[in-house]
Design a protein around this motif. Structure first.
Motif, PDB file in Angstrom:
ATOM      1  N   ILE A 186       0.817  -1.212   0.000  1.00 28.64           N
ATOM      2  CA  ILE A 186       0.000   0.000   0.000  1.00 28.64           C
ATOM      3  C   ILE A 186       0.851   1.262   0.000  1.00 28.64           C
ATOM      4  N   TYR A 187       0.419   2.214  -0.812  1.00 28.35           N
ATOM      5  CA  TYR A 187       1.097   3.515  -0.896  1.00 28.35           C
ATOM      6  C   TYR A 187       0.273   4.618  -0.236  1.00 28.35           C
ATOM      7  N   ASP A 188      -0.994   4.783  -0.659  1.00 27.31           N
ATOM      8  CA  ASP A 188      -1.799   5.916  -0.190  1.00 27.31           C
ATOM      9  C   ASP A 188      -3.199   5.455   0.197  1.00 27.31           C
ATOM     10  N   LEU A 189      -3.519   5.542   1.479  1.00 27.88           N
ATOM     11  CA  LEU A 189      -4.850   5.160   1.965  1.00 27.88           C
ATOM     12  C   LEU A 189      -5.958   5.958   1.296  1.00 27.88           C
ATOM     13  N   TRP A 190      -5.680   7.223   0.981  1.00 24.58           N
ATOM     14  CA  TRP A 190      -6.733   8.145   0.548  1.00 24.58           C
ATOM     15  C   TRP A 190      -6.955   8.149  -0.964  1.00 24.58           C
ATOM     16  N   ASP A 191      -6.190   7.366  -1.695  1.00 22.62           N
ATOM     17  CA  ASP A 191      -6.337   7.300  -3.158  1.00 22.62           C
ATOM     18  C   ASP A 191      -6.993   5.970  -3.526  1.00 22.62           C
ATOM     19  N   LEU A 192      -8.261   6.037  -3.927  1.00 24.49           N
ATOM     20  CA  LEU A 192      -9.025   4.840  -4.276  1.00 24.49           C
ATOM     21  C   LEU A 192      -9.082   4.616  -5.787  1.00 24.49           C
ATOM     22  N   GLY A 193      -8.052   5.110  -6.483  1.00 25.64           N
ATOM     23  CA  GLY A 193      -8.069   5.024  -7.937  1.00 25.64           C
ATOM     24  C   GLY A 193      -8.583   6.307  -8.543  1.00 25.64           C
ATOM     25  N   GLU A 194      -8.192   7.432  -7.944  1.00 27.23           N
ATOM     26  CA  GLU A 194      -8.683   8.749  -8.352  1.00 27.23           C
ATOM     27  C   GLU A 194      -7.569   9.642  -8.863  1.00 27.23           C
ATOM     28  N   PHE A 195      -6.327   9.380  -8.430  1.00 25.92           N
ATOM     29  CA  PHE A 195      -5.227  10.296  -8.727  1.00 25.92           C
ATOM     30  C   PHE A 195      -4.126   9.588  -9.500  1.00 25.92           C
ATOM     31  N   SER A 233      -6.825  14.563   2.856  1.00 27.44           N
ATOM     32  CA  SER A 233      -5.921  14.601   4.007  1.00 27.44           C
ATOM     33  C   SER A 233      -4.682  15.407   3.647  1.00 27.44           C
ATOM     34  N   ALA A 234      -4.296  16.324   4.531  1.00 30.39           N
ATOM     35  CA  ALA A 234      -3.102  17.135   4.297  1.00 30.39           C
ATOM     36  C   ALA A 234      -1.853  16.506   4.894  1.00 30.39           C
ATOM     37  N   MET A 235      -2.003  15.373   5.554  1.00 26.52           N
ATOM     38  CA  MET A 235      -0.852  14.784   6.243  1.00 26.52           C
ATOM     39  C   MET A 235       0.169  14.234   5.257  1.00 26.52           C
ATOM     40  N   LYS A 236       1.421  14.583   5.481  1.00 30.27           N
ATOM     41  CA  LYS A 236       2.552  13.988   4.773  1.00 30.27           C
ATOM     42  C   LYS A 236       3.307  13.114   5.770  1.00 30.27           C
ATOM     43  N   TRP A 237       3.778  11.975   5.293  1.00 24.38           N
ATOM     44  CA  TRP A 237       4.426  11.018   6.184  1.00 24.38           C
ATOM     45  C   TRP A 237       5.937  11.161   6.083  1.00 24.38           C
ATOM     46  N   HIS A 238       6.566  11.176   7.275  1.00 24.98           N
ATOM     47  CA  HIS A 238       8.019  11.305   7.356  1.00 24.98           C
ATOM     48  C   HIS A 238       8.575  10.208   8.279  1.00 24.98           C
ATOM     49  N   TRP A 239       9.884  10.202   8.418  1.00 28.35           N
ATOM     50  CA  TRP A 239      10.532   9.113   9.163  1.00 28.35           C
ATOM     51  C   TRP A 239       9.964   8.947  10.562  1.00 28.35           C
ATOM     52  N   GLU A 240       9.553  10.048  11.203  1.00 31.56           N
ATOM     53  CA  GLU A 240       9.074   9.957  12.591  1.00 31.56           C
ATOM     54  C   GLU A 240       7.731   9.238  12.712  1.00 31.56           C
ATOM     55  N   HIS A 241       7.046   9.010  11.592  1.00 35.50           N
ATOM     56  CA  HIS A 241       5.766   8.307  11.609  1.00 35.50           C
ATOM     57  C   HIS A 241       5.936   6.795  11.484  1.00 35.50           C
ATOM     58  N   VAL A 297      -0.377   9.901  13.243  1.00 36.73           N
ATOM     59  CA  VAL A 297      -0.730   8.653  12.563  1.00 36.73           C
ATOM     60  C   VAL A 297      -2.124   8.205  12.988  1.00 36.73           C
ATOM     61  N   LYS A 298      -2.371   8.195  14.280  1.00 35.18           N
ATOM     62  CA  LYS A 298      -3.676   7.778  14.787  1.00 35.18           C
ATOM     63  C   LYS A 298      -4.795   8.620  14.183  1.00 35.18           C
ATOM     64  N   LYS A 299      -4.598   9.918  14.206  1.00 37.78           N
ATOM     65  CA  LYS A 299      -5.642  10.831  13.713  1.00 37.78           C
ATOM     66  C   LYS A 299      -5.937  10.576  12.241  1.00 37.78           C
ATOM     67  N   ASP A 300      -4.889  10.433  11.436  1.00 36.80           N
ATOM     68  CA  ASP A 300      -5.088  10.259  10.001  1.00 36.80           C
ATOM     69  C   ASP A 300      -5.783   8.937   9.686  1.00 36.80           C
ATOM     70  N   ILE A 301      -5.340   7.863  10.319  1.00 36.29           N
ATOM     71  CA  ILE A 301      -5.935   6.559  10.027  1.00 36.29           C
ATOM     72  C   ILE A 301      -7.366   6.494  10.555  1.00 36.29           C
ATOM     73  N   ASN A 302      -7.624   7.039  11.724  1.00 39.55           N
ATOM     74  CA  ASN A 302      -8.990   7.055  12.256  1.00 39.55           C
ATOM     75  C   ASN A 302      -9.938   7.785  11.311  1.00 39.55           C
ATOM     76  N   GLU A 303      -9.502   8.964  10.846  1.00 44.53           N
ATOM     77  CA  GLU A 303     -10.362   9.744   9.954  1.00 44.53           C
ATOM     78  C   GLU A 303     -10.541   9.044   8.614  1.00 44.53           C
ATOM     79  N   TRP A 304      -9.487   8.393   8.127  1.00 41.61           N
ATOM     80  CA  TRP A 304      -9.609   7.623   6.883  1.00 41.61           C
ATOM     81  C   TRP A 304     -10.632   6.505   7.028  1.00 41.61           C
TER      82      TRP A 304
END
Length: 515
Positions: free
Chosen positions: A69-78, A162-170, A221-228
């Motif tokens: 998986i790459y992007d939770l928020w992309d369901l075949g749209e982008f 979602s505006a979240m970008k993922w970095h090493w700390e995630h 991470v929690k916030k983004d996945i919960n909202e997704w």
């Protein structure tokens, strides 16, 4: 005898059956959502009440099944990772499938891959230590800096949804250092960084599985996945989720996620986890820890029993449920014969000889216990290099239909012979037909069984047509039911409601490209 008639306002609910609506080698033609939407009415008529669909989110490539998986928020749209649609199709196609399923009263369960992310957009420097691959609690290096593929900017999607970008700390770990091209298991260092502790203890700590391992303790991470999760469930009108690799990520976080979904979507949401381990003790302990979450697991030990039974001459069928989840926790057991991981040439391959497939499906479909899941590869066939025809001689649809129509009411077992089992379902006040099942893994089988005095003088036949002839029920409610050798028979009154539907469903037609 059928149950005494209760309050007529509470009819017997139709038996529930899941279809795992994919297999590993389905062509990457981006039309699978259309394929399912086209056939969902057929599956409903057959007796399928829920579709478990593959991971709908953008994978690392146009051919990825979604577990990469790459992007939770992309369901075949982008336009990301080489294509707009996923392997399975576009977001619009997925929404059309959701509508079609709803129109047919078929529930949708989505496959959620929450353990890791793959195919980062850039490398990032971070401090790590190497750990022993066989015991991840043991550090085998001093801390040092690597360049890990840990930066996810989602340039094709931007900030939409979602505006979240993922970095090493995630993340808590990774397996590749781009600076020196070395592969190892790297545990990321930093304040509050650690492997999750509420994971399986295999390999000391089995938090790390593959790719960039998500740190579910991080608040962003929690916030983004919960909202997704809420967004996806509402968008697709989901009624459940299947969670990939649950023994590898935080149980504590998963409970939080389940509670969030139930509070914001549906209290009766169905949850099943892939805790794939041939250990009943570990599975029941996991279920105990998921207390109050209404959580189920796939019955992995039963699959291994089926595999052993199919490859052992004169296997004692009376032991078929020994050590299985359905034997001790039937309400929490999703029973199956095969899935995308255990199918031929996959990582967890558990070979089941063709002759045994009908017997295995009878054991999960026609009995009281468990929530059965039919595998697409058995129903429609397997595609690609390792092509296989549908199992059960193409008559798996008839076994599913027999569950839908007749597998109700009190169950009496005749497990008195090692290579031949029988059982009777006695029906209910509003589904009174009942059924008698005989299976044999050796020579022809025979069972004298009681179906009820109310059936005296009725003529019963095998709905599959594999056992020729007919049986007349005696005045005492008994009859002798048979099956061919290394086969099975499903005996029902010859004019029971729905008998004309058998043989009406064609297996193996699910692959044609839907233009």
């Amino acid at each position: 005898m059928a149950d005494d008639k209760p309050d007529e306002q509470t009819p017997t609910p139709e038996n529930a059956t899941i279809l795992q609506a994919f297999e590993w080698y389905i062509p990457d033609d981006h039309t699978h959502w259309k394929r399912l939407a086209r056939d969902v009415q057929k599956y409903s008529d057959m007796g399928i009440t829920a579709l478990w669909i593959p991971p709908p989110c953008k994978a690392s490539s146009p051919s990825g099944n979604g577990y990469d998986i790459y992007d939770l928020w992309d369901l075949g749209e982008f336009d990301q990772k080489g294509s707009v649609p996923t392997k399975w199709g576009s977001k619009d196609d997925l929404l059309e499938l959701s509508t079609a399923a709803d129109d047919c009263n078929v529930l949708l369960y989505a496959d959620a891959v929450l353990n890791h992310k793959a195919a980062a957009d850039k490398t990032e420097k971070c401090l790590v230590v190497e750990v022993d691959p066989d015991d991840r609690t043991k550090t085998i290096s001093e801390p040092y800096e690597i360049e890990g593929w840990l930066g996810f900017d989602f340039p094709g999607r931007g900030d939409k949804y979602s505006a979240m970008k993922w970095h090493w700390e995630h993340f808590s770990g990774t397996d590749y250092n781009a600076a020196n091209e070395k592969t190892a298991i790297y545990k990321i260092q930093g304040e509050f960084k650690s492997w999750a502790q509420s994971v399986d203890t295999e390999k000391g700590n089995f938090d790390y599985l593959m790719f960039a391992d998500i740190d579910h303790a991080h608040p962003e991470v929690k916030k983004d996945i919960n909202e997704w999760g809420v967004w996806l469930a509402k968008l697709l009108s989901l009624r459940g989720m299947r969670f990939d690799a649950v023994k590898h990520f935080s149980e504590d976080y998963l409970r939080e996620f389940l509670d969030y979904l139930k509070a914001n979507v549906n209290e009766d949401f169905f949850f099943v986890g892939e805790f794939w381990k041939d250990s009943l003790a570990d599975m029941t302990a996991y279920l105990d820890r998921m207390q109050g979450s209404k959580f189920s697991l796939f019955d992995a030990p039963l699959v291994y029993n089926f595999s052993e039974a199919s490859r052992t001459e004169s296997y004692d069928l009376r032991k078929i449920f020994d050590g299985s989840l359905v034997q001790v926790r039937p309400v929490a057991a999703v029973t199956l014969v095969m899935n995308h991981d255990t199918q031929p040439h996959q990582a967890l391959e558990a070979p089941i000889e063709g002759f045994f497939k009908p017997l295995a499906y009878a054991l999960i479909m026609l009995r009281e216990e468990g929530y059965p899941c039919v595998f697409w590869g058995d129903l429609e066939g397997i595609s690609g290099e390792f092509k296989e025809e549908p199992s059960c001689g193409g008559q798996l649809p008839d076994i599913i239909l027999a569950r839908k129509l007749y597998a109700y009411g009190k169950q009496d077992d005749y497990f008195d012979f090692s290579t031949c089992l029988g059982w009777v379902r006695h029906g209910t006040w509003d589904k009174p037909a009942g059924m008698a099942v005989v299976i044999s893994n050796a020579g022809p089988g025979e069972k004298r069984m009681f179906v009820g005095e109310e059936h005296k003088d009725e003529v019963w036949t095998d709905v599959l047509g594999w056992q020729e002839g007919e049986v007349k029920i005696g005045g005492d409610g008994f009859a002798t039911f048979t099956c061919p050798g290394v086969s099975m028979a499903i005996w029902v009154k010859d004019d029971a409601p729905g008998r004309d539907q058998f043989g009406g469903f064609k297996a193996g037609v699910g692959y044609g490209k839907d233009e």
